[in-house]
Design an enzyme around this catalytic site. Sequence first.
Site, PDB file in Angstrom:
ATOM      1  N   TYR A 107      -6.542 104.232 -63.427  1.00 17.27           N
ATOM      2  CA  TYR A 107      -5.446 104.273 -62.456  1.00 17.27           C
ATOM      3  C   TYR A 107      -4.501 103.077 -62.627  1.00 17.27           C
ATOM      4  O   TYR A 107      -3.332 103.145 -62.246  1.00 17.27           O
ATOM      5  CB  TYR A 107      -5.991 104.251 -61.030  1.00 17.27           C
ATOM      6  CG  TYR A 107      -6.257 105.619 -60.443  1.00 17.27           C
ATOM      7  CD1 TYR A 107      -7.105 106.514 -61.078  1.00 17.27           C
ATOM      8  CD2 TYR A 107      -5.667 105.997 -59.238  1.00 17.27           C
ATOM      9  CE1 TYR A 107      -7.362 107.762 -60.524  1.00 17.27           C
ATOM     10  CE2 TYR A 107      -5.927 107.244 -58.677  1.00 17.27           C
ATOM     11  CZ  TYR A 107      -6.772 108.115 -59.329  1.00 17.27           C
ATOM     12  OH  TYR A 107      -7.028 109.340 -58.773  1.00 17.27           O
ATOM     13  N   LYS A 149     -19.359 108.063 -68.567  1.00 24.96           N
ATOM     14  CA  LYS A 149     -19.479 108.835 -69.803  1.00 24.96           C
ATOM     15  C   LYS A 149     -19.825 107.860 -70.925  1.00 24.96           C
ATOM     16  O   LYS A 149     -19.018 107.627 -71.832  1.00 24.96           O
ATOM     17  CB  LYS A 149     -18.168 109.576 -70.090  1.00 24.96           C
ATOM     18  CG  LYS A 149     -17.880 110.731 -69.154  1.00 24.96           C
ATOM     19  CD  LYS A 149     -18.575 112.024 -69.555  1.00 24.96           C
ATOM     20  CE  LYS A 149     -17.974 112.600 -70.820  1.00 24.96           C
ATOM     21  NZ  LYS A 149     -18.728 113.809 -71.258  1.00 24.96           N
ATOM     22  N   ASP A 161     -12.668 110.105 -58.019  1.00 17.16           N
ATOM     23  CA  ASP A 161     -11.642 110.970 -57.434  1.00 17.16           C
ATOM     24  C   ASP A 161     -12.082 112.432 -57.545  1.00 17.16           C
ATOM     25  O   ASP A 161     -12.060 113.187 -56.574  1.00 17.16           O
ATOM     26  CB  ASP A 161     -10.311 110.732 -58.161  1.00 17.16           C
ATOM     27  CG  ASP A 161      -9.168 111.522 -57.552  1.00 17.16           C
ATOM     28  OD1 ASP A 161      -9.104 111.605 -56.311  1.00 17.16           O
ATOM     29  OD2 ASP A 161      -8.351 112.065 -58.314  1.00 17.16           O
TER      30      ASP A 161
HETATM   31  C1  IPM Z   1      -7.440 110.325 -53.207  1.00 12.79           C
HETATM   32  C2  IPM Z   1      -6.130 110.885 -53.645  1.00 12.79           C
HETATM   33  C3  IPM Z   1      -5.302 109.778 -54.264  1.00 12.79           C
HETATM   34  C4  IPM Z   1      -6.014 109.354 -55.524  1.00 12.79           C
HETATM   35  C5  IPM Z   1      -3.825 110.103 -54.523  1.00 12.79           C
HETATM   36  C6  IPM Z   1      -3.137 110.590 -53.281  1.00 12.79           C
HETATM   37  C7  IPM Z   1      -3.121 108.932 -55.118  1.00 12.79           C
HETATM   38  O1  IPM Z   1      -6.338 111.978 -54.475  1.00 12.79           O
HETATM   39  O2  IPM Z   1      -7.445 109.369 -52.397  1.00 12.79           O
HETATM   40  O3  IPM Z   1      -8.481 110.825 -53.650  1.00 12.79           O
HETATM   41  O4  IPM Z   1      -5.847 109.957 -56.594  1.00 12.79           O
HETATM   42  O5  IPM Z   1      -6.741 108.367 -55.458  1.00 12.79           O
HETATM   43 MG    MG Z   2      -8.385 112.567 -54.685  1.00  9.23          MG
END
Ligand code: IPM
Ligand code: MG
Length: 368
Positions: free
Chosen positions: A142, A192, A249
């Site tokens: 991220y 992984k 996620d």
């Molecule tokens: C989550 C959401 C977020 C992420 C988005 C809205 C940026 O999917 O909190 O899981 O990807 O972390």
């Molecule tokens: Mg999410």
Amino acid sequence: MTNPSLLILPGDGIGPEVMAEVRKIIGWYGDKRGLNFDVSEGLVGGCSYDAHGTPLTDETMEKAQEVDAVLLGAVGGPKYDDLDFSVKPERGLLRLRKEMDLYANLRPAQCFDALADFSSLKKDVVAGLDIMIVRELTSGIYFGEPRGIFEEGNERVGINTQRYTESEIERVARSAFELARKRNNKVCSMEKANVMESGILWRAVVSEVHEKEYPDVELSHMYADAGAMQLCRWPKQFDVIVTDNLFGDLLSDAAAMLTGSLGMLPSASLGAPMANGRPKALYEPVHGSAPDIAGQGKANPIACILSFAMALRYSFDEGTEADRLEAAVEKVLADGVRTADLLGEEGVNPVSTSEMGDAIVAALEASL
Ligand code: IPM
Ligand code: MG
């Protein structure tokens, strides 16, 4: 003594509607339990972009750093799909997570008895389910550099980088082991390691922390793809799952669906302790802004209300009051009170967002 402070960021879509119900709950705790909070409100996401041209202003960012806890509704919506990446609503949320250094994202997936029939899985697979996913939230793919869309020869290339330092893995591993000790004492770490060096390091560091500091906790490792499969096959084998930002996620959305509705699941994002001993903290429902039903009074406020319960437990040391609020939600569900998302296609007589909030306040009242 001054009251603890809360910054409420309702955000976009159904965010403001579900947050209005949380405010009823906060009001009840002030009136009936003498738990008063200094509440302030701000903008995040698309609504902040509309007002200020940015999904999070520096003032709101500063405020978030100062308060004892932040409660967030949801961000985003189709209206903002064409915005430049740097000002998309989601960037506001990601900035909060990153600058507050909220590295441990706690996503419980709990199946309420009254809703066990509602899962897409068989009832015996999900009934009584109670697992906790701990997702690393401030690093990994991220945020890793380099990132971007570049020209290479005569074509474009999109690049993101998965990157984890030892200390980033160590601290989230500790959060998972600490939680496990208060639950069923089991941690399963997912990566992984069969294809990614960051996964090899992840596995090694989690094992080292385990050996040195938490040998009493049972630790296992799984490749994240196999973990996804096991989550659907027999989720009750897990207690705490610890994993990276992207896998977390995906796995947390899958785990959420086991419980029947995304409208039920809260989360806590925690960082290091502040000077007053409380962790830096942001609480938000796992569901998104649900633009298709926004403004219609159809949204389920339970995920947001349970996020406040997590705030009571993790920020304010009010575990008993958190239990009270969770029990009130369970009572209301057992009584058959249902928002539309908990009724399915043929569902009749759903209650509105605000009726659900009122029912939970009534159940709190009855608990006294
Ligand atoms: C989550 C959401 C977020 C992420 C988005 C809205 C940026 O999917 O909190 O899981 O990807 O972390
Ligand atoms: Mg999410």
